[in-house]
Enzyme design. Structure first.
Site, PDB file in Angstrom:
ATOM      1  N   PRO A 147      74.804 -15.388   0.810  1.00 36.04           N
ATOM      2  CA  PRO A 147      75.037 -16.713   0.226  1.00 36.04           C
ATOM      3  C   PRO A 147      76.429 -17.210   0.590  1.00 36.04           C
ATOM      4  O   PRO A 147      77.408 -16.474   0.455  1.00 36.04           O
ATOM      5  CB  PRO A 147      74.910 -16.460  -1.280  1.00 36.04           C
ATOM      6  CG  PRO A 147      75.247 -15.002  -1.445  1.00 36.04           C
ATOM      7  CD  PRO A 147      74.761 -14.321  -0.206  1.00 36.04           C
ATOM      8  N   CYS A 176      82.755 -13.937  -5.281  1.00 32.40           N
ATOM      9  CA  CYS A 176      83.506 -15.079  -4.736  1.00 32.40           C
ATOM     10  C   CYS A 176      84.994 -14.927  -5.042  1.00 32.40           C
ATOM     11  O   CYS A 176      85.383 -14.734  -6.197  1.00 32.40           O
ATOM     12  CB  CYS A 176      82.983 -16.382  -5.337  1.00 32.40           C
ATOM     13  SG  CYS A 176      83.873 -17.842  -4.744  1.00 32.40           S
ATOM     14  N   LYS A 185      75.883  -9.402  -6.584  1.00 37.60           N
ATOM     15  CA  LYS A 185      76.751  -9.305  -5.412  1.00 37.60           C
ATOM     16  C   LYS A 185      78.190  -9.147  -5.884  1.00 37.60           C
ATOM     17  O   LYS A 185      78.675  -9.933  -6.705  1.00 37.60           O
ATOM     18  CB  LYS A 185      76.620 -10.536  -4.510  1.00 37.60           C
ATOM     19  CG  LYS A 185      77.342 -10.370  -3.162  1.00 37.60           C
ATOM     20  CD  LYS A 185      76.932 -11.448  -2.173  1.00 37.60           C
ATOM     21  CE  LYS A 185      77.416 -11.103  -0.763  1.00 37.60           C
ATOM     22  NZ  LYS A 185      78.856 -11.210  -0.591  1.00 37.60           N
ATOM     23  N   ASN A 204      77.748  -5.577   3.239  1.00 38.67           N
ATOM     24  CA  ASN A 204      78.151  -6.905   3.710  1.00 38.67           C
ATOM     25  C   ASN A 204      79.608  -6.858   4.171  1.00 38.67           C
ATOM     26  O   ASN A 204      80.408  -6.120   3.622  1.00 38.67           O
ATOM     27  CB  ASN A 204      77.957  -7.910   2.561  1.00 38.67           C
ATOM     28  CG  ASN A 204      78.434  -9.310   2.881  1.00 38.67           C
ATOM     29  OD1 ASN A 204      79.046  -9.960   2.049  1.00 38.67           O
ATOM     30  ND2 ASN A 204      78.153  -9.801   4.064  1.00 38.67           N
ATOM     31  N   GLY A 205      79.909  -7.658   5.217  1.00 41.05           N
ATOM     32  CA  GLY A 205      81.286  -7.770   5.672  1.00 41.05           C
ATOM     33  C   GLY A 205      81.458  -7.466   7.143  1.00 41.05           C
ATOM     34  O   GLY A 205      81.239  -6.333   7.572  1.00 41.05           O
TER      35      GLY A 205
END
Length: 338
Positions: free
Chosen positions: A16, A100, A139, A200-201
């Site tokens: 996202p 975030c 997340k 992720n990343g």
């Protein structure tokens, strides 16, 4: 990989990204091999849901695959209500944002700021999971800063309170997007819990995807910035994971078709004015990718020429101008006559 009762057809997901993973982009990435495309972050505050931005973020079509809606906030009751409203509107998975790093999000004790408050994390997770009958995912980042990496603690809270899958970005909040993602923490989290873990990343190539999967033992990977201007990365990763071989780069004619169709979809989804504005950043990424990649393309097009074209494109104000200019760009790119 399964999330609740949903079987994914690929272990590569679209992360996202606010302002990027709108319905047109999610739909495109799923068509090109993403097993799941998570929506843009939606505030849990119902007072903002009547804005044009929120209304568009709440739109979901079947062509974008399993409908996973990400919500963000700090109040357990608000998040639970947001989850229920979205589930009633057709969401099939609810994803809670605790990753975030943006200051405007963190100052409201939302996003990755919640990693400093494990007790509040638990209250939120319990509230959201109990509010809906669909899978809830989470997340996170590895922690707030290098000295407070508490990803394992948060992961255990998630598992113990009904989270169906956990995605982990290999950076702390204080890292923002700087430096390189680290995967040792993701590996430790995967070893500590039994629910599916998504890494992720900095996953920008098929080779990196395999490396991250092998190193972390994760059940799946999530691609974010690596898909900007290159949505076909999902099928490239799928092919590499399945065969061990690299897929040929898309022909220029296919790239042309993808870009033009994407821009037209943006025009239709957002309307003429906003569609033109949103198309600019996507076209900039496509052009930058074409200029910087060497696979499959032979052209005299230079980085400076790419910058010059993007400046011209960003000055266009109508849908027709954008489409005509893109057509000419691809003609010139193919012949090296730009």
């Amino acid at each position: 990989m399964k999330i609740g009762t949903y079987q994914l057809n690929s272990q590569v997901m679209l992360a996202p990204m606010a302002g990027i993973t709108d319905q047109p982009f999610r739909q495109l990435c799923c068509q090109l091999g993403a097993g799941l495309a998570v929506s843009e972050m939606l505030s849990s505050n119902p007072k903002v849901w009547n804005t044009e931005k929120s209304k568009l973020r709440m739109l979901h079509g079947d062509a974008a695959g399993i409908r996973s809606v990400q919500i963000a906030g700090s109040c357990p009751d608000e998040l639970a209500f947001a989850a229920k409203v979205n589930a009633d509107n057709g969401a099939q998975i609810i994803d809670i944002n605790m990753g975030c790093p943006a200051k405007k999000v963190n100052k409201k004790l939302a996003g990755s700021a919640l990693l400093r408050e494990p007790a509040q994390v638990e209250r939120i997770v319990q509230s959201v999971v109990n509010a809906v009958d669909i899978p809830v995912t989470l997340k996170i980042r590895t922690g707030w800063c290098e000295d407070t990496r508490n990803g394992i603690e948060i992961a255990k809270i998630a598992e113990n309170n009904g989270i169906a899958s956990l995605a982990v970005h290999g950076r702390t909040r204080n890292d923002f997007y700087k430096g390189n993602a680290e995967y040792d923490t993701i590996k430790a989290i995967k070893s500590a819990i039994s629910i599916p873990v998504v890494a992720n990343g900095d996953i920008t190539s098929p080779e990196k995807a395999l490396q991250v999967l092998d190193h972390t033992g994760a059940d799946a990977i999530m691609v974010g910035r690596g898909a900007q201007g290159r949505p076909w990365i999902f099928r490239e990763i799928n092919y590499f994971l399945a065969t061990g071989n690299k897929m040929s780069a898309p022909e220029l004619s296919e790239v042309r078709s993808i870009v033009l169709a994407h821009v037209m979809e943006l025009h239709q989804f957002y309307g003429d004015f906003k569609g033109v504005m949103i198309a600019r950043k996507h076209v900039s990424w496509y052009v930058q990718n074409l200029v910087e990649t060497t696979d499959g393309f032979s052209t005299a097009f230079t980085i400076d020429q790419g910058k010059a074209f993007r400046a011209i494109f960003n000055g266009l104000t109508s849908t027709d101008e954008q489409l005509v200019t893109l057509d000419k760009f691809f003609d010139d790119f193919a012949t090296g006559s730009y």
